[in-house]
Design an enzyme around this catalytic site. Sequence first.
Site, short mmCIF file in Angstrom:
data_model
loop_
_atom_site.label_atom_id
_atom_site.label_comp_id
_atom_site.label_asym_id
_atom_site.label_seq_id
_atom_site.Cartn_x
_atom_site.Cartn_y
_atom_site.Cartn_z
N SER A 75 1.48 -1.11 0.09
CA SER A 75 -0.05 0.29 0.54
C SER A 75 1.00 1.06 -0.15
CB SER A 75 -0.94 -0.13 1.70
OG SER A 75 0.23 0.00 2.63
N ALA A 84 -6.63 8.99 19.96
CA ALA A 84 -7.59 8.18 18.55
C ALA A 84 -8.50 6.84 19.13
CB ALA A 84 -6.47 7.54 18.51
N LYS A 116 6.37 11.03 -4.13
CA LYS A 116 7.88 10.11 -5.01
C LYS A 116 7.76 8.71 -5.08
CE LYS A 116 11.03 12.50 -3.82
NZ LYS A 116 12.87 12.87 -3.58
N HIS A 132 3.48 -1.40 4.08
CA HIS A 132 2.66 0.10 3.37
C HIS A 132 4.00 1.15 3.37
CE1 HIS A 132 0.27 3.61 4.64
NE2 HIS A 132 0.93 3.66 5.21
N HIS A 149 -6.58 9.57 5.85
CA HIS A 149 -6.47 9.45 7.21
C HIS A 149 -7.16 10.15 8.50
CE1 HIS A 149 -2.10 7.99 6.56
NE2 HIS A 149 -2.25 7.94 5.10
N PHE A 171 13.10 14.54 11.48
CA PHE A 171 11.92 13.66 11.74
C PHE A 171 11.62 12.51 12.53
CE2 PHE A 171 8.32 11.44 8.48
CZ PHE A 171 7.33 12.30 8.95
N ARG A 185 -5.44 10.34 16.27
CA ARG A 185 -5.36 11.24 17.37
C ARG A 185 -5.08 13.15 16.82
NH1 ARG A 185 -1.89 12.27 22.80
NH2 ARG A 185 -0.56 13.52 20.61
N GLY A 186 -3.51 12.48 16.57
CA GLY A 186 -2.86 14.04 15.77
C GLY A 186 -2.11 13.98 16.72
N ASP A 187 -1.39 15.50 16.76
CA ASP A 187 -0.57 16.85 17.22
C ASP A 187 -1.19 17.70 17.43
OD1 ASP A 187 1.82 14.30 17.68
OD2 ASP A 187 1.55 14.41 15.48
N TYR A 232 3.24 1.96 17.14
CA TYR A 232 3.55 2.71 17.50
C TYR A 232 5.44 1.24 18.04
CZ TYR A 232 1.78 6.33 16.56
OH TYR A 232 0.28 7.31 16.10
N GLU A 253 1.56 5.22 1.01
CA GLU A 253 0.71 6.31 1.52
C GLU A 253 1.04 7.79 0.92
OE1 GLU A 253 1.16 6.78 6.00
OE2 GLU A 253 1.55 8.94 6.16
N TYR A 268 -3.59 13.38 6.12
CA TYR A 268 -4.73 14.96 6.52
C TYR A 268 -3.85 15.74 7.84
CZ TYR A 268 -9.06 16.25 8.69
OH TYR A 268 -10.69 16.63 8.68
N GLN A 319 4.35 3.45 12.49
CA GLN A 319 5.35 4.20 12.27
C GLN A 319 6.65 3.53 11.97
OE1 GLN A 319 5.76 7.04 11.62
NE2 GLN A 319 5.46 8.48 13.96
P1 FAD Z 1 -3.39 7.58 20.06
O1 FAD Z 1 -3.54 6.73 19.97
O2 FAD Z 1 -4.38 8.01 21.28
O3 FAD Z 1 -2.45 8.11 21.37
C1 FAD Z 1 -1.26 9.26 21.86
C2 FAD Z 1 -1.03 8.83 22.84
O4 FAD Z 1 -2.30 9.04 23.61
C3 FAD Z 1 -0.01 8.00 23.22
O5 FAD Z 1 1.30 8.35 24.65
C4 FAD Z 1 -1.09 6.54 24.28
O6 FAD Z 1 0.55 5.84 24.94
C5 FAD Z 1 -1.67 7.59 24.78
N1 FAD Z 1 -2.94 7.01 25.00
C6 FAD Z 1 -3.57 6.60 24.60
N2 FAD Z 1 -5.02 6.06 24.64
C7 FAD Z 1 -4.52 6.64 26.91
C8 FAD Z 1 -5.71 5.84 27.51
N3 FAD Z 1 -7.08 6.19 27.52
N4 FAD Z 1 -4.97 7.51 28.75
C9 FAD Z 1 -3.79 7.85 28.31
N5 FAD Z 1 -2.69 7.99 27.50
C10 FAD Z 1 -3.35 7.31 26.53
N6 FAD Z 1 -0.76 12.64 11.90
C11 FAD Z 1 -1.46 13.10 11.20
O7 FAD Z 1 -1.89 14.58 11.64
N7 FAD Z 1 -1.63 13.53 10.39
C12 FAD Z 1 -2.11 12.31 9.77
O8 FAD Z 1 -1.99 11.75 8.41
C13 FAD Z 1 -1.31 10.95 10.16
N8 FAD Z 1 -0.80 10.29 9.47
C14 FAD Z 1 0.01 9.27 10.36
C15 FAD Z 1 0.18 7.65 9.50
C16 FAD Z 1 0.87 6.61 10.79
C17 FAD Z 1 1.16 5.30 9.83
C18 FAD Z 1 1.20 6.94 11.93
C19 FAD Z 1 1.70 5.61 12.77
C20 FAD Z 1 0.99 8.35 12.51
C21 FAD Z 1 -0.08 9.50 12.14
N9 FAD Z 1 0.15 10.38 12.02
C22 FAD Z 1 -0.69 11.53 11.50
C23 FAD Z 1 0.66 10.82 13.74
C24 FAD Z 1 0.08 10.80 14.41
O9 FAD Z 1 -1.28 11.55 14.64
C25 FAD Z 1 1.21 11.26 16.40
O10 FAD Z 1 1.66 9.95 16.25
C26 FAD Z 1 0.00 11.80 17.04
O11 FAD Z 1 0.88 12.38 17.99
C27 FAD Z 1 -0.96 10.35 17.89
O12 FAD Z 1 -2.24 9.85 16.59
P2 FAD Z 1 -2.28 8.40 17.77
O13 FAD Z 1 -3.49 8.38 16.39
O14 FAD Z 1 -1.71 7.07 17.59
O15 FAD Z 1 -2.38 8.95 18.79
#
Ligand code: FAD
Length: 287
Positions: free
Chosen positions: A15, A127, A274, A268, A77, A218, A107-109, A147, A17, A49, A178
Amino acid sequence: MRISDLLKTRDRGVSFEFFPPKTISGEDGFKQTVNDLKLYNPLYVSVTYGAGGGTQARTANTLKWIKEETDLTVMSHLTCIGSTREGMDNILKDYRVNNIDNILALRGDPPKNVPDFDLTKGEFIYAKDLVEFVAGYHYFSIAVAVYPEGHFESPGIEKDMEFTKMKIDAGADFGITQMFFDNRYYYDFMERAQKIGITIPILPGIMPITDCGKIEEFATFCNATIPQEIKKTMAPFLTQPEEMEKIGIEYAIRQCDDLIRNGVKYLHFYTMNKSGPSSSIIDSLSI
Ligand code: FAD
């Protein structure tokens, strides 16, 4: 097409991205990339996204363009940080109307320009909350991010795995990792995941290191370790982009070969829009 169904019928695959280009119509380079990679009959292609708001409409437009111009399965995403349920509902309804059937629920950052951003004030905190919300439509296939080296905010890899299991149990069909550059992190993650009862497919995310300096920055942000071996090999070529790309691709070929030899069925690729590096890697593999 739902990716969860594809994963049941296809026992191998790749796949790709992409990130949304600024404009689709003017982006011949992007169209060419999609058309080049289409030849590998990917399971799906996904479009990132922007959590900060910048690229959200562009993500939808890019997905719609790919659907109109190709027969590829697409995945959006989708980040939930700072979003409302109503806003998310609008996006998901639009996706549904446009047959965008697959969501990578993230979740995003926090936005970089808001230092005291309070995650807990939003309608979605993790998330997992978005996975539950999307699952409620009983329509989309759902993926989540995982991760191998742990998420950079998490208190430890064991806790991170518990949270990962919780978001998968909320309704995820598969995971995407990741980027990682040492397969031992992936194998170790898979062993720990299995022990805790995670059984869904986890697709390894492959990022070819084509520019050591840029990737290092990165990778630090993403909590991904770059092995000394590749840093040393690339060190004499830091001002020679073609040489760096060649070394990075050769490294990624060895990485993917090792994954396949160890039973990995799907790969993936983080393409950075590219086609060259992913094509060179796949052409050298036996999938
Ligand atoms: P979560 O799963 O919510 O985790 C975030 C943090 O919270 C982790 O440290 C986790 O351990 C902690 N946590 C989770 N649940 C709980 C709980 N109940 N209590 C306490 N702590 C908890 N970002 C973008 O902005 N756009 C994109 O398109 C994008 N694509 C991505 C694609 C991939 C394949 C990957 C791996 C990452 C991508 N990201 C993207 C980055 C991602 O948004 C970040 O890594 C973000 O910091 C975490 O997102 P998550 O969905 O993993 O969050």
